[in-house]
Design a protein around this motif. Structure first.
Motif: not given
Length: 286
Positions: A230-238, A270-286
């Motif tokens: 909740q405090s960050s838009r994206f968090v790196e997997f590690g 993940q933006a592209e193969p072998f790129a860092p994996i990011y975790v974020r909150l799922a988007y929920s439409p209002v």
């Protein structure tokens, strides 16, 4: 007349006297002929021959249409048609048709013969035998056909009033540029496995000599991950596993992350193969 003089006359026949000009009109000098009269010069403006323009105030689709029009225009009772008046008006219209289109008049002439026959049968005196037999009205069949035709005509007008595609409205078309649509590559299971093995490898660097029993709750770790995201838009997997301690805690934390992804509360991208994996909150439409 010499050849040169004849050529001069052909080029300008108006130079001759009126009597000679009227008698000397060779065919080669005439541009066209209208009712047998030669036209020597092209018209300077739009030329419309006589009888070339006709105006039809009423157009009918057939004999029944014309007959129904005559009856409705004069507010006649269709169940009690005055055959004398209607037949007279009908024949006047048929005479106009015969002057212009004999083939079209054939169908109208057939109806005219039927009207005359009905009128004649109504004028003939009835015999005593026919009175006893109660002969029907000669107009009954014509009335039935007129009522059926009028019903079909009204239904056709109602169908024509229904909005039609490409006549009354068109379907809107929207063109979307493909470049404006964000494309997110799907995370491969092998990439997620390699990232997990990397986390396990780093967690083994911290060794504990004291062995103790520890109770771990997946729900608590799920809540911890949600608070962290909740405090960050994206968090790196590690980075999501930073400060979790030993392998048991890391395993429970990873299981909590999988449960959140299963319940569609978080997204793993993940933006592209072998790129860092990011975790974020799922988007929920209002």
């Amino acid at each position: 007349m010499m050849p040169d003089e004849a050529a001069a006359v052909l080029s300008n026949p108006a130079d001759l006297p009126d009597a000679q000009a009227a008698s000397f009109v060779p065919d080669i000098a005439a541009r066209a002929r209208l009712y047998g009269e030669p036209i020597l010069q092209m018209p300077s403006d739009l030329f419309i021959p006589p009888d070339a323009l006709e105006i039809f105030l009423d157009a009918f689709e057939g004999p029944l249409d014309l007959l129904l029009y005559l009856i409705r225009r004069q507010n006649f009772n269709i169940l009690d048609i005055p055959m004398a008046q209607v037949t007279l008006q009908y024949l006047k219209y048929v005479d106009q048709i015969r002057l212009h289109n004999l083939e079209l008049a054939a169908e109208y002439l057939l109806m005219a013969a039927m009207l005359i026959e009905i009128k004649s049968r109504m004028l003939l005196p009835q015999r005593h035998l026919e009175l006893d037999a109660d002969v029907g009205d000669p107009r009954a069949e014509l009335v039935r056909r007129l009522l059926d035709y009028e019903q079909i005509k009204v239904a056709a007008y109602a169908l024509n009033a229904v909005p039609q595609l490409e006549r009354d409205f068109t379907r809107p078309q929207l063109f979307v540029e493909q470049s404006n649509i964000p494309t997110w590559p799907e995370v491969d299971a092998a990439d997620l496995q390699r990232a997990w093995l990397d986390v396990i490898k780093r967690s083994k660097l911290t060794q504990h000599h004291r062995i103790s029993r520890q109770e771990l709750s997946v729900r608590e770790h799920m809540s911890s991950i949600l608070r962290q995201l909740q405090s960050s838009r994206f968090v790196e997997f590690g980075d999501l596993f930073a400060g979790q301690g030993g392998v048991p805690i890391v395993v429970v934390h990873f299981v909590a992350m999988l449960e959140l992804a299963k319940e569609t509360l978080i997204e793993i991208t993940q933006a592209e193969p072998f790129a860092p994996i990011y975790v974020r909150l799922a988007y929920s439409p209002v």
